[in-house]
Write an enzyme that holds these catalytic residues in place. Structure first.
Site, PDB file in Angstrom:
ATOM      1  N   ASN A   8      -4.629   0.710  -5.228  1.00 19.04           N
ATOM      2  CA  ASN A   8      -4.556   1.745  -4.206  1.00 19.04           C
ATOM      3  C   ASN A   8      -3.293   2.559  -4.496  1.00 19.04           C
ATOM      4  OD1 ASN A   8      -4.484   3.319  -1.949  1.00 19.04           O
ATOM      5  ND2 ASN A   8      -4.076   1.667  -0.487  1.00 19.04           N
ATOM      6  N   TRP A   9      -3.508   3.690  -5.165  1.00 22.31           N
ATOM      7  CA  TRP A   9      -2.346   4.500  -5.558  1.00 22.31           C
ATOM      8  C   TRP A   9      -1.727   5.258  -4.388  1.00 22.31           C
ATOM      9  CZ3 TRP A   9      -3.772   7.405 -10.783  1.00 22.31           C
ATOM     10  CH2 TRP A   9      -3.783   6.473 -11.819  1.00 22.31           C
ATOM     11  N   LYS A  10      -2.438   5.296  -3.274  1.00 18.50           N
ATOM     12  CA  LYS A  10      -1.982   6.069  -2.096  1.00 18.50           C
ATOM     13  C   LYS A  10      -1.714   7.519  -2.517  1.00 18.50           C
ATOM     14  CE  LYS A  10      -0.523   1.758  -0.154  1.00 18.50           C
ATOM     15  NZ  LYS A  10       0.328   1.008   0.751  1.00 18.50           N
ATOM     16  N   HIS A  93      -7.938   1.599   6.053  1.00 16.83           N
ATOM     17  CA  HIS A  93      -6.601   1.146   5.641  1.00 16.83           C
ATOM     18  C   HIS A  93      -5.638   1.341   6.816  1.00 16.83           C
ATOM     19  CE1 HIS A  93      -2.768   0.919   3.622  1.00 16.83           C
ATOM     20  NE2 HIS A  93      -3.393   0.274   2.653  1.00 16.83           N
ATOM     21  N   GLU A 164      -6.051  -7.402   4.937  1.00 21.77           N
ATOM     22  CA  GLU A 164      -4.775  -6.754   4.610  1.00 21.77           C
ATOM     23  C   GLU A 164      -3.923  -6.629   5.873  1.00 21.77           C
ATOM     24  OE1 GLU A 164      -3.798  -3.855   1.288  1.00 21.77           O
ATOM     25  OE2 GLU A 164      -4.193  -2.555   2.979  1.00 21.77           O
ATOM     26  N   GLY A 234      -1.128  -2.114  -3.937  1.00 19.36           N
ATOM     27  CA  GLY A 234      -0.516  -0.806  -3.744  1.00 19.36           C
ATOM     28  C   GLY A 234       0.585  -0.547  -4.762  1.00 19.36           C
TER      29      GLY A 234
HETATM   30  P1  PGA Z   1       1.247  -2.944  -1.313  1.00 19.57           P
HETATM   31  O1  PGA Z   1       0.089  -2.013  -0.682  1.00 19.57           O
HETATM   32  O2  PGA Z   1       0.601  -3.724  -2.421  1.00 19.57           O
HETATM   33  O3  PGA Z   1       2.285  -1.988  -1.790  1.00 19.57           O
HETATM   34  O4  PGA Z   1       1.715  -3.827  -0.215  1.00 19.57           O
HETATM   35  C1  PGA Z   1      -1.188  -2.523  -0.486  1.00 19.57           C
HETATM   36  C2  PGA Z   1      -2.005  -1.535   0.309  1.00 19.57           C
HETATM   37  O5  PGA Z   1      -1.437  -0.896   1.207  1.00 19.57           O
HETATM   38  O6  PGA Z   1      -3.208  -1.390   0.068  1.00 19.57           O
END
Ligand code: PGA
Length: 258
Positions: A8-10, A93, A164, A234
């Site tokens: 998940n590159w956001k 999310h 999550e 992420g």
């Molecule tokens: P993170 O993000 O691995 O940086 O905690 C995961 C996500 O928000 O999907």
């Protein structure tokens, strides 16, 4: 059943060459991976350019509109994502629930349109503002029940779920990754809810992932549990060497069990 590791590159990275660099770095190594499916959920703007180099790696999106088409400023439709071979779409999310007003009802409608287009909804459970560990069962029960309320058995089997917890996401203040044991316990909890709808045997074939600060240093804690079918990653997914270790670890565990 293959493991599933999703990046998940956001809203990252900031340039197209950097997106290409990270993507190709993973794509080039994928010929060594046989028991794990890898998906990169890039920002929409990068999906088209990356689609030409996605061969062993799947492309995913981080959002989609619940409507097939129409006047919805800023949204992206399933038809548009389909043009570039997007197969997986993240929904619900915590960042979208908390900052962008994505409700359980919207998640439910989005699941419907995604399944109609034979794509895979990746439904995140556990994101609610200020929630802590003791709230998790209540929150995911509510989110799960609404999200799947209009699905029949066959449709339910086509979804992917992610446990999550919001308190485990690396960018949340004072966050702390869940222990492997807690992740396993909650994944079994989700599997039980599924079992009530589709039966115990079928429920075992629905992939349920863990997400929240998974990286090369802690991946073994999660991958060692057979019930954890993969991870949503992420921050670590923006560093190809780090993300590669996560993929390799799940693949290694999957090979052990073949
Ligand atoms: P993170 O993000 O691995 O940086 O905690 C995961 C996500 O928000 O999907």
């Amino acid at each position: 059943m293959k493991k599933l590791v999703i990046a998940n590159w956001k809203m990252n990275p900031q340039t197209a060459p950097e997106a290409r660099r990270i993507f190709s770095s993973i794509e080039q190594r994928m010929h060594n991976i046989n028991h794990t499916e890898v998906v990169i959920c890039a920002p929409s703007i990068f999906i088209a350019p990356l689609s030409y180099s996605a061969h062993r790696t799947n492309l995913g999106a981080q959002n989609v509109s619940w409507a097939a088409e129409g006047s919805l400023t800023g949204e992206v439709s399933v038809n548009q994502l389909e043009l570039f071979n997007v197969r997986y779409i993240i929904l619900g999310h915590s960042e979208r629930r908390i900052n962008l007003g994505e409700t359980d009802e919207m998640v439910k409608q989005k699941i419907s349109i995604i399944l109609k287009h034979k794509m895979v909804p990746v439904v995140c459970l556990g994101g609610e503002k200020g929630a802590n560990k003791s709230d998790m069962k209540k929150i995911i029960t509510k989110q799960f029940k609404t999200a799947i309320s209009s699905l029949d058995k066959k449709e339910l089997l086509k979804c992917v779920f992610v446990y999550e917890p919001v308190w485990a996401i690396s960018t949340v203040k004072n966050s702390k990754p869940a222990t492997g044991q807690h992740a396993q316990e909650m994944i079994l909890f989700i599997q039980n809810m599924l079992a009530k709808k589709v039966g115990k045997d079928h429920a075992k074939h629905v992939r349920i992932l863990y997400g929240g600060t998974v990286n090369k240093n802690n991946v073994n804690q999660y991958a060692k549990y057979p019930e954890i079918d993969g991870a949503l990653v992420g921050a670590a997914s923006l560093d190809p060497d780090n993300f590669w270790e996560v993929i390799k670890e799940f693949d290694r565990e999957a090979v052990h069990r073949v």
